[in-house]
Scaffold this active site. Sequence first.
Site, PDB file in Angstrom:
ATOM      1  N   HIS B 120      18.879 -82.862  34.623  1.00 21.73           N
ATOM      2  CA  HIS B 120      19.642 -84.007  34.143  1.00 21.73           C
ATOM      3  C   HIS B 120      20.288 -84.655  35.364  1.00 21.73           C
ATOM      4  O   HIS B 120      20.617 -83.961  36.327  1.00 21.73           O
ATOM      5  CB  HIS B 120      20.723 -83.458  33.206  1.00 21.73           C
ATOM      6  CG  HIS B 120      21.498 -84.484  32.455  1.00 21.73           C
ATOM      7  ND1 HIS B 120      22.536 -85.173  33.021  1.00 21.73           N
ATOM      8  CD2 HIS B 120      21.398 -84.930  31.179  1.00 21.73           C
ATOM      9  CE1 HIS B 120      23.050 -85.996  32.110  1.00 21.73           C
ATOM     10  NE2 HIS B 120      22.380 -85.870  30.980  1.00 21.73           N
ATOM     11  N   ASP B 197      23.151 -74.887  34.564  1.00 16.83           N
ATOM     12  CA  ASP B 197      23.642 -75.915  33.650  1.00 16.83           C
ATOM     13  C   ASP B 197      23.217 -75.503  32.241  1.00 16.83           C
ATOM     14  O   ASP B 197      22.040 -75.583  31.887  1.00 16.83           O
ATOM     15  CB  ASP B 197      23.039 -77.254  34.071  1.00 16.83           C
ATOM     16  CG  ASP B 197      23.284 -78.369  33.057  1.00 16.83           C
ATOM     17  OD1 ASP B 197      23.760 -78.079  31.947  1.00 16.83           O
ATOM     18  OD2 ASP B 197      22.961 -79.519  33.389  1.00 16.83           O
ATOM     19  N   GLN B 200      22.272 -77.640  27.468  1.00 12.43           N
ATOM     20  CA  GLN B 200      21.282 -77.666  26.388  1.00 12.43           C
ATOM     21  C   GLN B 200      20.938 -76.285  25.855  1.00 12.43           C
ATOM     22  O   GLN B 200      20.287 -76.175  24.819  1.00 12.43           O
ATOM     23  CB  GLN B 200      19.983 -78.346  26.868  1.00 12.43           C
ATOM     24  CG  GLN B 200      20.134 -79.819  27.155  1.00 12.43           C
ATOM     25  CD  GLN B 200      20.546 -80.605  25.917  1.00 12.43           C
ATOM     26  OE1 GLN B 200      20.306 -80.192  24.768  1.00 12.43           O
ATOM     27  NE2 GLN B 200      21.172 -81.742  26.139  1.00 12.43           N
ATOM     28  N   LYS B 223      28.246 -80.260  22.504  1.00 12.21           N
ATOM     29  CA  LYS B 223      26.875 -79.942  22.122  1.00 12.21           C
ATOM     30  C   LYS B 223      26.834 -78.641  21.310  1.00 12.21           C
ATOM     31  O   LYS B 223      25.782 -78.174  20.904  1.00 12.21           O
ATOM     32  CB  LYS B 223      25.997 -79.826  23.362  1.00 12.21           C
ATOM     33  CG  LYS B 223      25.897 -81.155  24.131  1.00 12.21           C
ATOM     34  CD  LYS B 223      24.803 -81.141  25.159  1.00 12.21           C
ATOM     35  CE  LYS B 223      24.993 -82.185  26.231  1.00 12.21           C
ATOM     36  NZ  LYS B 223      24.386 -83.482  25.903  1.00 12.21           N
ATOM     37  N   CYS B 361      18.361 -89.422  30.896  1.00  9.04           N
ATOM     38  CA  CYS B 361      19.065 -89.079  32.145  1.00  9.04           C
ATOM     39  C   CYS B 361      18.249 -88.116  32.995  1.00  9.04           C
ATOM     40  O   CYS B 361      18.815 -87.243  33.656  1.00  9.04           O
ATOM     41  CB  CYS B 361      20.438 -88.483  31.883  1.00  9.04           C
ATOM     42  SG  CYS B 361      21.543 -89.593  31.046  1.00  9.04           S
TER      43      CYS B 361
END
Lengths: 140, 403
Positions: B120, B197, B200, B223, B361
């Site tokens: 991202h 990261d 997600q 999220k 993104c």
Amino acid sequence: MTIQEIQNEIVDEFSMFDDWMQRYEYMIELGKSLPLIEDRYKTQANIIKGCQSKVWVHAELQDDKLVFTADSDAIITKGIIAILVRAFSNQSPQAIIDADTKFIDEIGLKEHLSPTRANGLVSMIKQLKLYAVAYQTQLN
Amino acid sequence: MDIQKIRSDFPILNRKVNDHPLVYFDNAATSQTPQVVIDCIVDYYSNYNANIHRGVHSLSQEATDKYEQARETIRAHFNAKFTREIIFTSGTTDGINLVAHGFSGLLKKGDELIVSALEHHSNIVPWQMLCESTGANLKVIPMNDQGILDMQAYNELLTDRTKLVFCNHVSNALGVINPISEIIKKAHHVGAAVLVDGAQATPHIKPNVQELDVDFYVASAHKMCGPTGVGMLYGKEQWLSKLPPYQGGGEMIAEVTFEKTTYADLPHKFEAGTPNICGGIAFGAAIDYMNEIGFAEIHDYEKELLDYGTSELKKIPGLKIYGETAHKAAVISFNLQGIHPYDVGSIVDKLGVAVRTGHHCAQPIMDYFKIPGTVRASFAFYNTKQEIDTLVSAVKLAQKMLS
Ligand SMILES: Cc1ncc(COP(=O)(O)O)c(C=O)c1O
């Protein structure tokens, strides 16, 4: 025809439809009649920023009237730019500067006017008007 | 899993969009909020809104306790060793920037950073800025057509110059689950630190930071059924102690004079100013809610949705799925041949189906496939097969109208 008359005509045409699908189908049809920009003008500089799809617009002065050609890689966007070009092309730069764009709302495309909508109808209108301002200063 | 009961936890799922029942398949952008989390937010502002860590009065104490309880909930969820290793941030982007800022004093010219090709923009740009300010170089782990990272190439990129590796746990654009365990092990062999990261991954997976032996792990509450504007950074204590503070201000100090300020201990060193108190508490409530449903249950159910969605969408002629691998989260990124993703998104929206269109993104991924973007349907545990049927018919209609 003046810009206002053309806009009224477009509003009349869209008023015949009673659902979004017919409106979208008509818009897609209109996209096919868009006077296409010549390939050599499909440059990075002529891309309108703020659109998720690519939109190129070119303007040139013919007998004191501004003539627009354009294209997009997305069909719905092409329909939208076709509607704008139909309303604004072949008019004097001053008339384009003075024109309002309420008709967009009236033909049920209001959602495309939202600044959050990634297709950037607002950016398109702004770009057409910027061309008009630029050519108007040239004429003065 | 009682799906009807779960759906009734989410008030927004009752609403209509463009005269159709909402089908919300943009969960990878942000998830919806269950009533317990909404109630938690209302409760905070109705009953114990106060600034924390400052007042001796009871309200402030109550708010502080709840906020610190939420930190403990997050610690337990990610299985961090110490609560002080959990830093509240404003989200994933903020956490990455905090770490990137911290490394600016630790890197020198010629050092190397490794990033995956699947990132991202928030896991690319802060590091580019860090490279610019320090003279370090950024290297990229390439991927193949299925969105799988080339681990052979990764091995070759790792040298004693490598200082940091960063990679997402799950790719937001394609849904591919990356082999982070292997990435971390190999980075540690050359003495490099790893930031994962988890923006997600965390909606679908319960990561165990000690087992992964990861150095930094970041995520966003919004999220994971929580509110926007709050997130977490996990950092190993030895790393967090080494990094300088990110922002100066109240909360993060031990003592201030005009000659010298000494910083507070972890985690407060990284939490300058009044934080998103309500958000942090609600983040804790969201994690509790998801754990009550159970991540094993969520995994199995979402796998069912993913398999069903994949097979149903693939029946549409000319539909291509990007990143179709065995190992992925409930995300389907696709295009219809010859049709712009934006057009597809506009039509399906008219039928109440919310999907994301565009480059997500992650422009480098789109450049790799030479496409302007994709249509991305991302599922959550509150979605249903019926909703997938609605998506499939909406996509079919779009195809009919647009070709
Ligand atoms: C993989 C990934 N990283 C980072 C982010 C940024 O998260 P936030 O905007 O919550 O900071 C996102 C959000 O879309 C993401 O998907």
